[in-house]
Each structure stands twice: as C-alpha cells, then as structure tokens.
Design an enzyme around this catalytic site. Structure first.
Site, mmCIF file in Angstrom:
data_model
loop_
_atom_site.group_PDB
_atom_site.id
_atom_site.type_symbol
_atom_site.label_atom_id
_atom_site.label_comp_id
_atom_site.label_asym_id
_atom_site.label_seq_id
_atom_site.Cartn_x
_atom_site.Cartn_y
_atom_site.Cartn_z
ATOM 1 N N ARG A 152 0.864 -1.182 0.000
ATOM 2 C CA ARG A 152 0.000 0.000 0.000
ATOM 3 C C ARG A 152 0.899 1.230 0.000
ATOM 4 O O ARG A 152 1.807 1.331 0.837
ATOM 5 C CB ARG A 152 -0.870 -0.008 1.256
ATOM 6 C CG ARG A 152 -1.819 1.169 1.380
ATOM 7 C CD ARG A 152 -2.535 1.201 2.728
ATOM 8 N NE ARG A 152 -2.014 2.275 3.553
ATOM 9 C CZ ARG A 152 -2.663 2.825 4.591
ATOM 10 N NH1 ARG A 152 -3.856 2.389 4.940
ATOM 11 N NH2 ARG A 152 -2.120 3.791 5.294
ATOM 12 N N TYR A 159 -1.467 12.653 7.386
ATOM 13 C CA TYR A 159 -2.266 11.690 6.640
ATOM 14 C C TYR A 159 -1.408 10.713 5.865
ATOM 15 O O TYR A 159 -0.656 11.080 4.967
ATOM 16 C CB TYR A 159 -3.200 12.408 5.651
ATOM 17 C CG TYR A 159 -3.888 11.427 4.731
ATOM 18 C CD1 TYR A 159 -4.640 10.386 5.268
ATOM 19 C CD2 TYR A 159 -3.773 11.513 3.354
ATOM 20 C CE1 TYR A 159 -5.252 9.473 4.458
ATOM 21 C CE2 TYR A 159 -4.396 10.591 2.525
ATOM 22 C CZ TYR A 159 -5.127 9.570 3.088
ATOM 23 O OH TYR A 159 -5.725 8.652 2.280
ATOM 24 N N ASP A 187 -5.068 3.682 -0.140
ATOM 25 C CA ASP A 187 -6.180 3.897 0.801
ATOM 26 C C ASP A 187 -6.635 5.354 0.721
ATOM 27 O O ASP A 187 -5.815 6.269 0.866
ATOM 28 C CB ASP A 187 -5.689 3.573 2.219
ATOM 29 C CG ASP A 187 -6.825 3.424 3.225
ATOM 30 O OD1 ASP A 187 -7.955 3.835 2.915
ATOM 31 O OD2 ASP A 187 -6.565 2.892 4.328
ATOM 32 N N HIS A 215 -9.309 6.507 2.637
ATOM 33 C CA HIS A 215 -9.858 6.874 3.945
ATOM 34 C C HIS A 215 -11.150 7.701 3.842
ATOM 35 O O HIS A 215 -11.317 8.706 4.542
ATOM 36 C CB HIS A 215 -8.816 7.647 4.774
ATOM 37 C CG HIS A 215 -7.783 6.748 5.395
ATOM 38 N ND1 HIS A 215 -6.519 6.609 4.901
ATOM 39 C CD2 HIS A 215 -7.851 5.950 6.476
ATOM 40 C CE1 HIS A 215 -5.841 5.758 5.651
ATOM 41 N NE2 HIS A 215 -6.625 5.341 6.601
ATOM 42 N N GLU A 220 -8.959 1.668 -1.662
ATOM 43 C CA GLU A 220 -9.662 1.319 -0.429
ATOM 44 C C GLU A 220 -10.468 2.509 0.085
ATOM 45 O O GLU A 220 -9.983 3.645 0.060
ATOM 46 C CB GLU A 220 -8.603 0.908 0.594
ATOM 47 C CG GLU A 220 -9.127 0.674 1.989
ATOM 48 C CD GLU A 220 -7.979 0.347 2.942
ATOM 49 O OE1 GLU A 220 -6.912 -0.102 2.483
ATOM 50 O OE2 GLU A 220 -8.161 0.564 4.144
ATOM 51 N N GLU A 245 -13.404 -1.506 6.650
ATOM 52 C CA GLU A 245 -12.654 -1.619 7.913
ATOM 53 C C GLU A 245 -13.387 -0.956 9.074
ATOM 54 O O GLU A 245 -13.183 -1.337 10.218
ATOM 55 C CB GLU A 245 -11.229 -1.072 7.775
ATOM 56 C CG GLU A 245 -11.152 0.434 7.642
ATOM 57 C CD GLU A 245 -9.711 0.934 7.462
ATOM 58 O OE1 GLU A 245 -8.930 0.265 6.776
ATOM 59 O OE2 GLU A 245 -9.395 1.997 8.011
ATOM 60 N N ARG A 264 -13.340 -5.589 3.935
ATOM 61 C CA ARG A 264 -12.220 -5.339 4.848
ATOM 62 C C ARG A 264 -12.556 -5.513 6.319
ATOM 63 O O ARG A 264 -11.777 -5.138 7.194
ATOM 64 C CB ARG A 264 -11.674 -3.931 4.607
ATOM 65 C CG ARG A 264 -11.068 -3.827 3.275
ATOM 66 C CD ARG A 264 -9.813 -3.069 3.089
ATOM 67 N NE ARG A 264 -9.232 -2.349 4.166
ATOM 68 C CZ ARG A 264 -8.149 -2.748 4.828
ATOM 69 N NH1 ARG A 264 -7.567 -3.885 4.512
ATOM 70 N NH2 ARG A 264 -7.652 -2.001 5.786
ATOM 71 N N GLU A 292 -4.062 -7.374 5.293
ATOM 72 C CA GLU A 292 -3.197 -6.236 5.620
ATOM 73 C C GLU A 292 -2.263 -6.637 6.761
ATOM 74 O O GLU A 292 -2.680 -7.286 7.723
ATOM 75 C CB GLU A 292 -4.047 -5.041 6.057
ATOM 76 C CG GLU A 292 -3.234 -3.801 6.386
ATOM 77 C CD GLU A 292 -4.111 -2.613 6.795
ATOM 78 O OE1 GLU A 292 -5.274 -2.825 7.183
ATOM 79 O OE2 GLU A 292 -3.628 -1.468 6.707
ATOM 80 N N TRP A 348 -11.803 11.952 8.113
ATOM 81 C CA TRP A 348 -10.381 11.656 8.216
ATOM 82 C C TRP A 348 -10.193 10.237 7.757
ATOM 83 O O TRP A 348 -9.791 9.617 7.135
ATOM 84 C CB TRP A 348 -9.827 11.785 9.647
ATOM 85 C CG TRP A 348 -8.354 11.599 9.598
ATOM 86 C CD1 TRP A 348 -7.413 12.543 9.340
ATOM 87 C CD2 TRP A 348 -7.634 10.363 9.726
ATOM 88 N NE1 TRP A 348 -6.162 11.990 9.300
ATOM 89 C CE2 TRP A 348 -6.263 10.647 9.524
ATOM 90 C CE3 TRP A 348 -8.007 9.031 9.959
ATOM 91 C CZ2 TRP A 348 -5.260 9.674 9.575
ATOM 92 C CZ3 TRP A 348 -7.043 8.069 10.017
ATOM 93 C CH2 TRP A 348 -5.669 8.381 9.828
#
Ligand code: EZ4
Ligand code: CO
Length: 413
Positions: free
Chosen positions: A158, A170, A221, A223, A247, A273, A294, A350, A413
């Site tokens: 990733r 970030y 990712d 987010h 992701e 996730e 996830r 992951e 975030w």
C-alpha cells in the site's frame, strides 16, 4: 445458573473473565477468559481512540454474564450477547463481543489440542498473502519506501504520500516510527485538499510503475475522503497503473454510493474496515459493488460473525481483505490468520508488523516470511498475553486526527 440450557460439567464453565488494558507502543484492550479446568483464552477488543468504552462495556456488562456459562457454547453465547442486548451492534458492542468470541474459540481449540484453523475446516492454503505499508512526505520518499518493502519480500504494498496543500500526518509515518496516526490527548487537526489529492496520486503510481514495473501489487487507501464522482475519477485515472485495489474511496456506510463508482471504473474496490456487521456490507456484497471486504475479527463480532460475512461474500465472488493495522493487537492478527488460512475466498491480509515491544507483550506463533504470514500449529490461535510485561505499560490516551477543509469545516479523516 445463568442459563437453563447449560449442561456443562463444572470444568467446562467460565470461571473468570478479566479486561487488560496496556500500551506497549500503543493502546490495546484484551479480554482474558479462564475456564474452571484452567484453560485460558484471549480476545482482542481494541477500538482505536475509544479503548476505554469497550473496556467498560466488557467489565460492566459482559463479564458478569459470562461467569458460569458453558465455554463451549460459542454460537449460543454470541446470540445471547447480541440479541439479548436489545441494543445490538455498533463498533463498541461488536468489539466487546468479538473479544468474547475470540477467547472462546481459543479455549475450544486449546481444549481440543488443535490449531484454530482445524476447527474452521482446516487449511485451504499453505500461507497467507499480505500487503505492507509504504509512506513518504514526497513521491520520491514513498517510491524509496516501496523499494524497502520489496526488499523485505512483500509481493503487495500500500503506497501513501503527503498531498501538497494539505497538512498533518495523513498516511505518512513520523520519522523513525511505525505508521500509527493516533497520537495525543486531543486529536490533531489536519487540512485536506481534494483537488490537490486527485492530481497528485496518479503521479505517485506513475512513478512507482516507472521504477518497479508491473509485477508488484500496489494498493492505495483513500480513507473515505471523496464523493462518489470524485472516487469514480480517481479510479479511472489510476487504471493505467493497474492497482490491486483502492480502499474506502467514499464513506463506507453509504453502500449505494458504490453503484456510481462502479459505473465509471474498473479499478478494484475494497471497503469495510470501519463496518462491524453483515448488514452493513449486505448491499455491497450482493450487488457486487466491491471486490474485497475489509471487516476483521475485532471490529466485526469475532470469528463467528466475520465467517458469516465472508461466507456471504463467497456466494457473490467477493474476497476477503481484512484490516490489519497496528491498532489491532497481535491477538486479532493471530485469529485472522487462522480464518484467512481456512476460508475459500481469501483475497489478501493487511499486515503492518507490530513493534518489538508489542510483540514481547503478545508472544505469538504466526510468522512473516517472503511476503506471507504463516499460521502457527500451536493449539488455539497461538497468541498469548504476558500480563507482567503488560502491567509495565499503562493506558495512555491517543486519538486519531480530525480533518478539516480550507474553510474550516470538518471532513472525513
Ligand atoms: O487509519 O487502522 O487500512 N488501514 C487503515 C488504518 C487506519 C487505522 C485507524 O484506526 O486505514 O491505518
Ligand atoms: Co484503511
């Protein structure tokens, strides 16, 4: 007796359950369950930035219901604590329930003297493919960090890089530290610039393909920071670089948003996730709106419920890609590797290696080699808690950052 159904002999009953909160590098919440015959099972209940809410949920509301129950009735205990709560689900409740469930599977496997994957149907594969994390303040730094992971044997990485115009951490590690965005007794505030991000990210992946070619699998990712049409554009702009997945392109709880993304890009999509229930991924799976789901052991109600999610996914050709950040303890990872080894529709796991200090508090039998995690053959899930060492590292408050736009409004975030 807490349940009229209990036919357990006294040695099968839960004698004690205790919550251990420890912070070896970062905070972890662990449930330790002991049966009358002295078998010990442990489960992870860590919820990043909300650790003590789960600890209190366990201490105040679940532990009193566990003592005296038949430790072997895992499914019944799951249903009793889920349906019996009336106020079911949610990340706090599902993390607490996951810890109970994981500890009971650990106990059942130890009492059978079998590694946990044997109780889940046995091996479907020899080893579990993982992806690692590469980060950098600049594209050049991220390219170099991907090289470091390739040298460590990873076949999938990733890649995240700081975005010009934004501020904060970030996706980027602090110098010399494992990537862990949770810090401080108040959340750090960062600034997010979508337009800059959308032009910057394709440059990162162009540089990565120019440097390393197309053999290495690359992931990214987002987010939850884009709108559906922005996510569609990102996916389309990354198609030349053949990503393994993007992701969390949009907030995961808005399942039908993924219909729009799907109409515009063939870049594979992973999400989930932050989700904790099969009901939260039902549309994503049954409409084949994502390629990887996830959810993981700790936040999705333990092995019992995660297996249910992955079995639904299997019916629709969707594969697993469980969350495995360092804010999930080695207990979660150890249990996940058993499930990853057993299920037919495993995709990828992951894996961000925990610190040596974390590993010393949670000794474990899984091991990383050549880009794969290898499940151990110890009875149970193979992860233990050194309570003396844990006691040396008390809880220390840490929050994930909060993102704002340039005008000051709160963003994902
Ligand atoms: O920021 O686990 O894919 N992994 C991630 C993680 C999350 C943290 C939040 O607790 O998105 O790094
Ligand atoms: Co993520």
């Amino acid at each position: 007796m807490p349940t009229p159904l209990s036919t357990a002999s006294s040695r099968d009953r839960i004698a004690q359950a205790r919550v251990v909160v420890t912070s070896p590098t970062r905070n972890f919440v662990t449930l330790v369950v002991t049966t009358e015959d002295g078998t010990v099972g442990i489960g992870d209940a860590t919820l990043n930035g909300r650790e003590l809410a789960v600890a209190a949920y366990l201490d105040e509301h679940l532990v009193p219901l566990l003592v005296g129950r038949d430790a072997g009735r895992i499914e019944d205990t799951w249903q009793y604590l889920y349906r019996g709560a009336y106020w079911r689900g949610g990340p706090v409740g599902m993390s607490a329930l996951a810890a109970v469930d994981t500890a009971l599977w650990d106990i059942k496997a130890k009492r059978a003297d079998l590694p946990l994957h044997q109780l889940l149907g046995g091996r479907s594969r020899d080893k579990v493919r993982v992806y690692g994390h590469a980060t950098g303040e600049t594209i050049e730094e991220t390219v170099a960090d991907v090289g470091r992971l390739i040298d460590l044997g990873y076949t999938a990485v990733r890649a995240q890089t700081a975005v010009p115009g934004g501020t904060g951490t970030y996706g980027v590690s602090r110098p010399g530290e494992i990537y862990d965005p949770a810090h401080g007794s108040l959340p750090e505030e960062t600034v997010w610039d979508t337009r800059s991000y959308l032009t910057h990210v394709p440059r990162l992946f162009e540089a990565l393909r120019d440097t390393y070619g197309f053999e290495i699998a690359l992931l990214h990712d987002v987010h939850h920071r884009l709108t559906p049409i922005e996510a569609a554009r990102l996916g389309a702009s990354l198609e030349p670089y053949d990503l393994f997945w993007i992701e969390d392109p949009t907030p995961a709880e808005d399942q039908t948003a993924f219909r729009l993304i799907r109409q515009h890009t063939r870049t594979p999509i992973a999400t989930g996730e932050v989700l904790s229930s099969v009901h939260s991924v039902q549309t994503l799976i049954t409409e084949r709106l994502v390629d990887y789901v996830r959810t993981t052991v700790t936040h999705a109600g333990g092995l019992t419920h995660l297996r249910r999610i992955f079995d639904l996914a299997h019916l629709y050709g969707v594969r697993s890609g469980s969350h495995g950040a360092t804010d999930l303890s080695p207990v979660c990872l150890g249990a996940a590797v058993h499930l990853d080894t057993a299920i037919p529709n495993f995709g990828i796991q992951e894996y961000m290696a925990h610190s040596a200090l974390t590993d010393s508090v949670f000794p474990h039998s899984y091991r990383f080699a050549d880009g794969y995690l290898h499940v151990g053959e110890d009875p149970g899930h193979g992860v233990h808690l050194d309570e003396e060492k844990a006691a040396e590292h008390p809880y220390s408050p840490a929050y994930l950052p909060v993102a704002r736009l340039a005008d000051g409004s709160v963003h994902d975030w």
